[in-house]
Design a protein around this motif. Structure first.
Motif, mmCIF file in Angstrom:
data_model
loop_
_atom_site.group_PDB
_atom_site.id
_atom_site.type_symbol
_atom_site.label_atom_id
_atom_site.label_comp_id
_atom_site.label_asym_id
_atom_site.label_seq_id
_atom_site.Cartn_x
_atom_site.Cartn_y
_atom_site.Cartn_z
ATOM 1 N N ILE A 240 14.098 -3.903 -0.757
ATOM 2 C CA ILE A 240 13.341 -4.969 -0.089
ATOM 3 C C ILE A 240 12.138 -5.417 -0.920
ATOM 4 N N ALA A 241 11.679 -4.560 -1.841
ATOM 5 C CA ALA A 241 10.550 -4.918 -2.710
ATOM 6 C C ALA A 241 10.588 -4.049 -3.964
ATOM 7 N N VAL A 242 10.117 -4.600 -5.056
ATOM 8 C CA VAL A 242 9.949 -3.849 -6.305
ATOM 9 C C VAL A 242 8.507 -4.029 -6.754
ATOM 10 N N ALA A 243 7.987 -3.023 -7.425
ATOM 11 C CA ALA A 243 6.606 -3.111 -7.907
ATOM 12 C C ALA A 243 6.486 -2.364 -9.223
ATOM 13 N N ARG A 244 5.450 -2.742 -9.947
ATOM 14 C CA ARG A 244 5.092 -2.011 -11.153
ATOM 15 C C ARG A 244 3.579 -1.874 -11.165
ATOM 16 N N GLY A 245 3.157 -0.702 -11.555
ATOM 17 C CA GLY A 245 1.722 -0.449 -11.577
ATOM 18 C C GLY A 245 1.306 0.293 -12.830
ATOM 19 N N HIS A 246 0.098 -0.003 -13.282
ATOM 20 C CA HIS A 246 -0.523 0.733 -14.375
ATOM 21 C C HIS A 246 -1.679 1.512 -13.769
ATOM 22 N N ILE B 268 8.478 1.065 -9.083
ATOM 23 C CA ILE B 268 8.729 1.502 -7.711
ATOM 24 C C ILE B 268 9.754 0.581 -7.064
ATOM 25 N N ASN B 269 10.760 1.176 -6.432
ATOM 26 C CA ASN B 269 11.723 0.443 -5.611
ATOM 27 C C ASN B 269 11.513 0.848 -4.161
ATOM 28 N N CYS B 270 11.414 -0.138 -3.284
ATOM 29 C CA CYS B 270 11.243 0.122 -1.858
ATOM 30 C C CYS B 270 12.475 -0.403 -1.133
ATOM 31 N N GLU C 147 11.888 -0.581 10.865
ATOM 32 C CA GLU C 147 12.465 0.751 10.715
ATOM 33 C C GLU C 147 11.816 1.426 9.513
ATOM 34 N N ASP C 148 12.132 2.688 9.278
ATOM 35 C CA ASP C 148 11.538 3.438 8.169
ATOM 36 C C ASP C 148 11.791 2.731 6.838
ATOM 37 N N ILE C 149 10.816 2.877 5.923
ATOM 38 C CA ILE C 149 11.011 2.401 4.558
ATOM 39 C C ILE C 149 10.834 3.588 3.612
ATOM 40 N N TYR C 150 11.446 3.481 2.442
ATOM 41 C CA TYR C 150 11.450 4.544 1.448
ATOM 42 C C TYR C 150 11.065 3.961 0.096
ATOM 43 N N ALA C 151 10.539 4.816 -0.764
ATOM 44 C CA ALA C 151 10.202 4.371 -2.116
ATOM 45 C C ALA C 151 10.632 5.431 -3.118
ATOM 46 N N ALA D 188 0.835 -1.212 0.000
ATOM 47 C CA ALA D 188 0.000 0.000 0.000
ATOM 48 C C ALA D 188 0.862 1.252 0.000
ATOM 49 N N PHE D 189 1.956 1.222 0.753
ATOM 50 C CA PHE D 189 2.888 2.349 0.769
ATOM 51 C C PHE D 189 3.448 2.585 -0.627
ATOM 52 N N MET D 190 3.858 1.522 -1.305
ATOM 53 C CA MET D 190 4.446 1.653 -2.631
ATOM 54 C C MET D 190 3.417 2.159 -3.643
ATOM 55 N N GLU D 191 2.197 1.660 -3.565
ATOM 56 C CA GLU D 191 1.156 2.120 -4.481
ATOM 57 C C GLU D 191 0.832 3.596 -4.247
ATOM 58 N N ASN D 192 0.739 3.999 -2.982
ATOM 59 C CA ASN D 192 0.475 5.407 -2.679
ATOM 60 C C ASN D 192 1.629 6.298 -3.102
ATOM 61 N N ALA D 193 2.861 5.805 -2.984
ATOM 62 C CA ALA D 193 4.024 6.573 -3.443
ATOM 63 C C ALA D 193 3.922 6.821 -4.948
ATOM 64 N N ALA D 194 3.522 5.801 -5.693
ATOM 65 C CA ALA D 194 3.365 5.946 -7.149
ATOM 66 C C ALA D 194 2.259 6.942 -7.484
ATOM 67 N N LEU D 195 1.150 6.855 -6.778
ATOM 68 C CA LEU D 195 0.038 7.778 -7.016
ATOM 69 C C LEU D 195 0.454 9.224 -6.747
ATOM 70 N N MET D 196 1.188 9.447 -5.662
ATOM 71 C CA MET D 196 1.628 10.814 -5.349
ATOM 72 C C MET D 196 2.630 11.318 -6.369
ATOM 73 N N GLN D 197 3.473 10.434 -6.871
ATOM 74 C CA GLN D 197 4.416 10.824 -7.924
ATOM 75 C C GLN D 197 3.654 11.275 -9.164
ATOM 76 N N LEU D 198 2.623 10.522 -9.534
ATOM 77 C CA LEU D 198 1.802 10.900 -10.693
ATOM 78 C C LEU D 198 1.112 12.240 -10.466
ATOM 79 N N LEU D 199 0.573 12.444 -9.274
ATOM 80 C CA LEU D 199 -0.113 13.703 -8.975
ATOM 81 C C LEU D 199 0.843 14.894 -9.030
ATOM 82 N N LEU D 200 2.075 14.675 -8.589
ATOM 83 C CA LEU D 200 3.060 15.758 -8.613
ATOM 84 C C LEU D 200 3.529 16.088 -10.026
ATOM 85 N N GLN D 201 3.747 15.068 -10.833
ATOM 86 C CA GLN D 201 4.334 15.302 -12.147
ATOM 87 C C GLN D 201 3.321 15.635 -13.227
#
Length: 148
Positions: free
Chosen positions: A135-141, A124-126, A104-108, A68-81
């Motif tokens: 620790i995880a990779v994802a791809r979303g459309h 997305i790289n987490c 501990e903290d995670i980053y994307a 969910a963190f990774m998906e939300n990170a992608a959505l916010m990136q789209l909204l910003l760009q």
């Protein structure tokens, strides 16, 4: 809602204060996603808290929270760009877990790798501690706002 997105995007782009944008994303707000500035680019961060643990025996972050963190990170990136007037809709989202998330903290880091008129592909790289220890990779459309 489009006025709220426009204003949040304007504030984020001009002042590099991403709180208004994050506030528009209910689940991102719920789990505590933050956007921080790194080398002039926004980076998603999920500060650690004990409620994010899924396996207390290890302990390890819950995989659903990580996704969910990774998906939300992608959505916010789209909204910003992009100049979206609403949150893009997830068409599909695939994640590969490479290792357990430590308590501990995670980053994307997100990269819009393909942008069409109606669909965007985001990679997305987490990671924790270091971007080269993923620790995880994802791809979303994601379905973008219709131009009609």
């Amino acid at each position: 809602m489009s006025n709220a997105f426009s204003e949040a995007r304007r504030i984020a782009r001009e002042s590099r204060n991403y709180d208004a944008l994050t506030a528009l994303m209910p689940y991102a707000r719920f789990i505590g996603v933050k956007l921080v500035e790194v080398d002039g680019q926004p980076r998603a961060q999920l500060p650690y808290r004990p409620s994010l643990i899924g396996n207390a025996q290890m302990p390890a972050l819950h995989g659903g929270v990580t996704a969910a963190f990774m998906e939300n990170a992608a959505l916010m990136q789209l909204l910003l760009q992009l100049d979206e007037t609403r949150v893009p809709k997830s068409i599909d989202f695939a994640i590969d877990y490479l290792k357990p998330g430590r308590p501990e903290d995670i980053y994307a880091d997100c990269k819009i790798s393909r942008l069409g008129q109606r669909v965007a592909h985001v990679a997305i790289n987490c990671w924790q501690r270091s971007p080269d220890q993923v620790i995880a990779v994802a791809r979303g459309h994601f379905l973008l706002t219709s131009t009609e």
